[in-house]
Design a protein around this motif. Structure first.
Motif, PDB file in Angstrom:
ATOM      1  N   ARG A   1      -7.772   5.039   0.960  1.00  0.00           N
ATOM      2  CA  ARG A   1      -6.535   4.561   0.339  1.00  0.00           C
ATOM      3  C   ARG A   1      -6.190   5.373  -0.910  1.00  0.00           C
ATOM      4  NH1 ARG A   1      -7.380  -1.915  -0.012  1.00  0.00           N
ATOM      5  NH2 ARG A   1      -7.048  -2.397   2.183  1.00  0.00           N
ATOM      6  N   VAL A   2      -7.197   5.623  -1.724  1.00  0.00           N
ATOM      7  CA  VAL A   2      -6.932   6.229  -3.018  1.00  0.00           C
ATOM      8  C   VAL A   2      -6.764   7.744  -2.906  1.00  0.00           C
ATOM      9  CG1 VAL A   2      -7.893   6.649  -5.316  1.00  0.00           C
ATOM     10  CG2 VAL A   2      -8.043   4.378  -4.289  1.00  0.00           C
TER      11      VAL A   2
ATOM     12  N   LEU B   1       0.818  -1.211   0.000  1.00  0.00           N
ATOM     13  CA  LEU B   1       0.000   0.000   0.000  1.00  0.00           C
ATOM     14  C   LEU B   1       0.852   1.261   0.000  1.00  0.00           C
ATOM     15  CD1 LEU B   1      -3.144  -0.458   2.246  1.00  0.00           C
ATOM     16  CD2 LEU B   1      -3.040   0.130  -0.170  1.00  0.00           C
TER      17      LEU B   1
ATOM     18  N   HIS C   1      -6.798  -4.321  -4.292  1.00  0.00           N
ATOM     19  CA  HIS C   1      -7.421  -3.762  -3.090  1.00  0.00           C
ATOM     20  C   HIS C   1      -7.952  -4.846  -2.166  1.00  0.00           C
ATOM     21  CE1 HIS C   1      -7.103   0.531  -3.570  1.00  0.00           C
ATOM     22  NE2 HIS C   1      -7.314   0.382  -4.880  1.00  0.00           N
TER      23      HIS C   1
ATOM     24  N   GLY D   1      -5.544   1.575  -8.886  1.00  0.00           N
ATOM     25  CA  GLY D   1      -5.344   0.197  -8.435  1.00  0.00           C
ATOM     26  C   GLY D   1      -6.523  -0.669  -8.809  1.00  0.00           C
TER      27      GLY D   1
ATOM     28  N   SER E   1      -8.276   0.841   5.828  1.00  0.00           N
ATOM     29  CA  SER E   1      -9.328   0.031   6.442  1.00  0.00           C
ATOM     30  C   SER E   1      -9.461   0.309   7.933  1.00  0.00           C
ATOM     31  CB  SER E   1      -9.063  -1.447   6.185  1.00  0.00           C
ATOM     32  OG  SER E   1      -7.788  -1.796   6.654  1.00  0.00           O
TER      33      SER E   1
ATOM     34  N   THR F   1     -12.829   2.493   2.974  1.00  0.00           N
ATOM     35  CA  THR F   1     -11.469   1.962   2.959  1.00  0.00           C
ATOM     36  C   THR F   1     -10.765   2.328   1.651  1.00  0.00           C
ATOM     37  OG1 THR F   1     -12.102   0.121   4.345  1.00  0.00           O
ATOM     38  CG2 THR F   1     -10.119  -0.174   3.031  1.00  0.00           C
ATOM     39  N   VAL F   2     -11.442   2.048   0.544  1.00  0.00           N
ATOM     40  CA  VAL F   2     -10.828   2.309  -0.756  1.00  0.00           C
ATOM     41  C   VAL F   2     -10.675   3.817  -0.973  1.00  0.00           C
ATOM     42  CG1 VAL F   2     -11.083   2.008  -3.246  1.00  0.00           C
ATOM     43  CG2 VAL F   2     -11.744   0.179  -1.671  1.00  0.00           C
TER      44      VAL F   2
ATOM     45  N   SER G   1     -13.583  -0.213  -5.644  1.00  0.00           N
ATOM     46  CA  SER G   1     -12.321  -0.177  -6.391  1.00  0.00           C
ATOM     47  C   SER G   1     -12.556  -0.533  -7.856  1.00  0.00           C
ATOM     48  CB  SER G   1     -11.282  -1.102  -5.755  1.00  0.00           C
ATOM     49  OG  SER G   1     -11.815  -2.386  -5.566  1.00  0.00           O
TER      50      SER G   1
ATOM     51  N   VAL H   1     -15.414  -3.025  -0.720  1.00  0.00           N
ATOM     52  CA  VAL H   1     -14.057  -2.803  -1.229  1.00  0.00           C
ATOM     53  C   VAL H   1     -14.006  -3.116  -2.726  1.00  0.00           C
ATOM     54  CG1 VAL H   1     -11.677  -3.649  -1.165  1.00  0.00           C
ATOM     55  CG2 VAL H   1     -12.899  -3.229   0.972  1.00  0.00           C
TER      56      VAL H   1
ATOM     57  N   THR I   1      -7.129  -5.688   4.172  1.00  0.00           N
ATOM     58  CA  THR I   1      -8.540  -5.852   3.816  1.00  0.00           C
ATOM     59  C   THR I   1      -9.129  -7.068   4.524  1.00  0.00           C
ATOM     60  OG1 THR I   1      -8.059  -4.938   1.654  1.00  0.00           O
ATOM     61  CG2 THR I   1     -10.166  -6.063   1.909  1.00  0.00           C
TER      62      THR I   1
END
Ligand code: SF4
Ligand code: SF4
Lengths: 314, 427
Positions: free
Chosen positions: A280-281, A155, A238, A233, A289, A276-277, A221, A217, A244
């Protein structure tokens, strides 16, 4: 000689108990724990032992000073000690673990009067405390095999260098099996999946939570990947990277902090996966998460209000 | 066809349903008969202390179901304030048996089937005992066109219903013919657990009497009448309405069918009683043939059960059912089973912190939120208890059965219902 006991239903009990539930949760974490010891050797073992012993110790301590009955035999402290170890990097100094478990038992349990009354998952709260207080300790990894191309987690690579580099450094297989740097117990999706399936089969976790989380998720994603570009991604990445699976089976399913109704669980899981995604993004942090679940548990009291329609009521 | 079951909640059980190997006849030395055998008014005594009675004599009368002496004997006392196991109080009559004259089968009712029904004192038991006559009146008022025969016992593995169908099939056959005639319906559905599939008698009944059989999965509380109707007819019974009104169906217990069968075969009024005694373990059961009024203590003694080790006696269920206050309690017409709980396996329910595991929500067959009902009742927030539909709770106990911290949820629900009732009568 009327010394019979008179009480309402039920007259027998399933023999379910917190101890039985925690016992199964501990069993379910064993594959991940064993894998971390296999990968990170003595460093991992040390952290697991310190984390479990200290969380039991803190619990005894808090119970003593507040003059309440000990609850160590319900195994909650052991389980949370083990779970906490699973979200720590294998290099963490021993004293930071003590601080972590202190806050975990205090804020995840004791200030609210005991296990069950806590609105947040104690392990996640103290993870955030450590992450904020000791950011550098919390990002020091051990490479799983010699001459590994990077010492960052997938990640982090994704965040700092971009998705192309992720695919240069790690294969899907490596990420799924867990031959990557990262937090001790979260690296291996496979080990967590085994534990998760065990928990679902034994009905210890409601399948709605992990399934909706993974769906959240995946769909989010997938949408970003399909709409935007590959730089966000791909959905498989993901799903199998960065916690995850530990989130799906062990964090989002945390008993006190998750909702209790079917609809609530589904929303909780799905929104948690989505968040979560998104974190992350688009966010600053990589470990989406954990933050996502902490944020979602703020909404649990609200989600619990979405109750099913009772029979016989229109 | 797949076996039916109800959709949300409930507890699966996997005991093989069949009947016990042992049966035992227990003739009582004395009997006690509460003057309420159903939830209607107390019956009027027609005998007094000191009187001699013969088996078959009327000892108490009422509008719906008489009480008839099951034995030859002498009335030795009238007991005041006996508590029925469904929480009522009434008087009871105690009769001492003359030796030897135990099971005569030599009398008949007279005056047509309806009068016989009342005179014979037929009672039906679903959640509470009601006279069959009162159910008939309700059925006629609601234009009932279907009867569901409830052949489901609670979670008993070796019960007496299987015994009835395996060994007493001609009586059951008579009983079904009678119920069709009395209620004037063509459609009869016999509801059984799927373990009865291997019993040939069931298919014979179906062909002979042109009735439907439905097989149901073993899940608690499938035997509850609302849930039975929901499963078989896919109809939900709104709170405060009767099954008869909503679904034009009457639910009659297999036990009642058996007694109707006995009546129709020209033998007895409601007198003989077969009860399943479950000795601690659900699989350790025995069938006892006795008469109404026999004391439970006497029955247990004749089965060589040590009563000192018993801490609780539950009638009509293992998870559900009601707990008795004393060993001296007699067998009443509604009783199907006696579950003995020994001291070393008594479960204690106590208030502890709810861990919010949600298991109670998962198993509640009425789709309620048991943890909230408990929480709000405990903090006396009555508006919320009501808002979360406490009145829809059927007090099945599934919630507390699975609760990992043994919270006595149904106890709090009872408490809440009682409080709400008081509040309503205050205003
Ligand atoms: S006792 Fe009431 S609240 Fe509990 S499971 Fe049964 S119906 Fe639901
Ligand atoms: S089963 Fe018990 S502990 Fe679990 S949510 Fe219901 S009341 Fe709370």
């Amino acid at each position: 000689m009327s010394n019979l006991i008179v009480s309402p239903v039920p007259h027998i009990h399933s023999k379910n108990s917190v101890k039985a539930i925690m016992g199964d949760y501990i069993l379910a974490l064993i594959p991940a724990a064993l894998f971390s010891v296999y990968l990170f050797k003595f460093a991992a073992l040390k952290i697991i032992i310190i984390s479990i012993l200290s969380s039991v110790g803190w619990e005894v301590f808090f119970r003593k000073i507040t003059n309440r009955d000990s609850t160590i035999d319900d195994l909650t402290a052991v389980y949370y000690g083990l779970l906490f170890a699973m979200v720590l990097p294998p290099t963490l100094p021993w004293w930071t673990i003590l601080i972590g478990t202190f806050f975990m038992i205090l804020l995840g349990k004791e200030v609210y009067g005991g296990f069950g009354a806590n609105p947040f998952n104690g392990a996640l709260i103290s993870w955030v405390i450590l992450k904020i207080s000791f950011p550098s300790y919390m990002e020091k990894w051990i490479v799983p095999i010699k001459d590994f191309p990077t010492d960052l987690t997938p990640l982090q690579v994704f965040k700092i260098q971009g998705i192309e580099f992720v695919h240069n450094y790690f294969s899907y297989k490596q990420m799924f099996l867990g031959i990557v740097p990262g937090f001790m117990g979260q690296v291996s999706a496979l080990a967590l999946l085994i534990g998760g399936i065990y928990l679902i089969a034994k009905k210890r976790v409601n399948w709605r939570l992990p399934v909706s989380f993974l769906l959240g998720v995946f769909l989010t994603s997938f949408l970003l990947w399909a709409l935007g570009s590959t730089k966000f991604g791909d959905p498989i990445f993901h799903l199998i990277c960065g916690g995850t699976f530990i989130a799906a089976f062990f964090l989002i399913t945390d008993i006190p902090s998750s909702p209790v109704t079917p609809q609530g669980m589904f929303l909780y899981g799905f929104l948690g996966g989505m968040l979560t995604v998104i974190i992350r993004v688009f966010g600053h942090w990589t470990f989406g998460s954990y933050y996502a679940i902490l944020i979602m548990s703020l909404f649990t009291p609200f989600l619990d209000k979405i109750v099913p329609q009772p029979y016989g009521r229109y | 066809m797949r076996d039916l079951t109800f959709s949300s909640g409930g507890l699966k059980f996997d005991y093989l349903v069949t009947y016990p190997e042992r049966t035992k006849t227990v003739p009582p030395k004395k009997i006690i008969l509460p003057l309420k055998q159903d939830i209607s008014k107390e019956l009027n005594l027609v005998v007094s202390k000191g009187a001699s009675v013969k088996a078959g004599d009327v000892i108490a009368e009422g509008n719906e179901a008489f009480l008839i002496s099951p034995i030859d004997g002498k009335v030795i006392q009238i007991i005041e304030n006996v508590q029925t196991h469904w929480g009522d109080t009434c008087r009871a009559i105690e009769i001492e048996s003359f030796e030897k004259n135990i099971f005569p089968r030599d009398f008949r009712g007279d005056g047509g089937i309806l009068k016989n029904l009342i005179q014979a004192g037929i009672i039906d038991y679903q959640e509470v005992p009601r006279s069959l006559f009162s159910k008939l009146v309700l059925a006629q008022k609601s234009k009932v066109n279907t009867i569901i025969i409830n052949g489901l016992e609670e979670i008993i593995s070796h019960g007496k219903y299987y015994y009835y169908l395996a060994k007493q099939i001609s009586i059951i056959e008579q009983g079904i013919k009678s119920i069709k005639e009395i209620f004037n319906v063509d459609k009869v559905i016999l509801a059984l657990y799927n373990d009865y599939k291997t019993l040939d008698n069931v298919y014979d009944l179906k062909d002979l009497l042109d009735i439907d059989i439905v097989f149901l999965k073993k899940k608690y509380p499938q035997h509850h009448s609302n849930i039975l109707v929901r499963t078989i007819l896919k109809k939900d019974i709104p709170l405060g309405k009767t099954i008869e009104e909503v679904a034009q169906v009457s639910i009659i217990n297999l036990e009642t069918i058996y007694h109707l069968g006995i009546l129709a075969s020209g033998f007895l009024p409601y007198r003989d009683k077969v009860v399943t005694v479950i000795k601690g373990d659900i699989k350790d059961t025995e069938l006892v043939e006795t008469v109404i009024g026999a004391s439970i203590k006497e029955i247990l003694e004749s089965l060589n059960v040590k009563i000192d080790n018993i801490s609780k006696i539950v009638v009509n269920g293992c998870i559900g059912g009601s707990a008795l206050t004393t060993f001296e309690y007699p067998i009443t017409k509604d009783m199907t089973s006696i579950f003995l709980i020994y001291k070393d396996s008594e479960v204690y329910f106590e208030d502890s912190v709810c861990i919010k595991c949600g298991l109670c929500v998962d198993v509640c067959p009425m789709n309620l939120m048991p943890l909230f009902l408990y929480g709000y009742a405990q903090s006396n927030i009555w508006d919320f208890v009501e808002k979360f539909n406490v009145q829809s709770c059927i007090e099945c106990g599934c919630c507390a059965y699975v609760c990992p911290v043994n919270i006595p949820i149904p106890q709090w629900i009872k408490y809440a219902k009682a409080n709400l009732k008081n509040k309503r009568s205050d205003t």
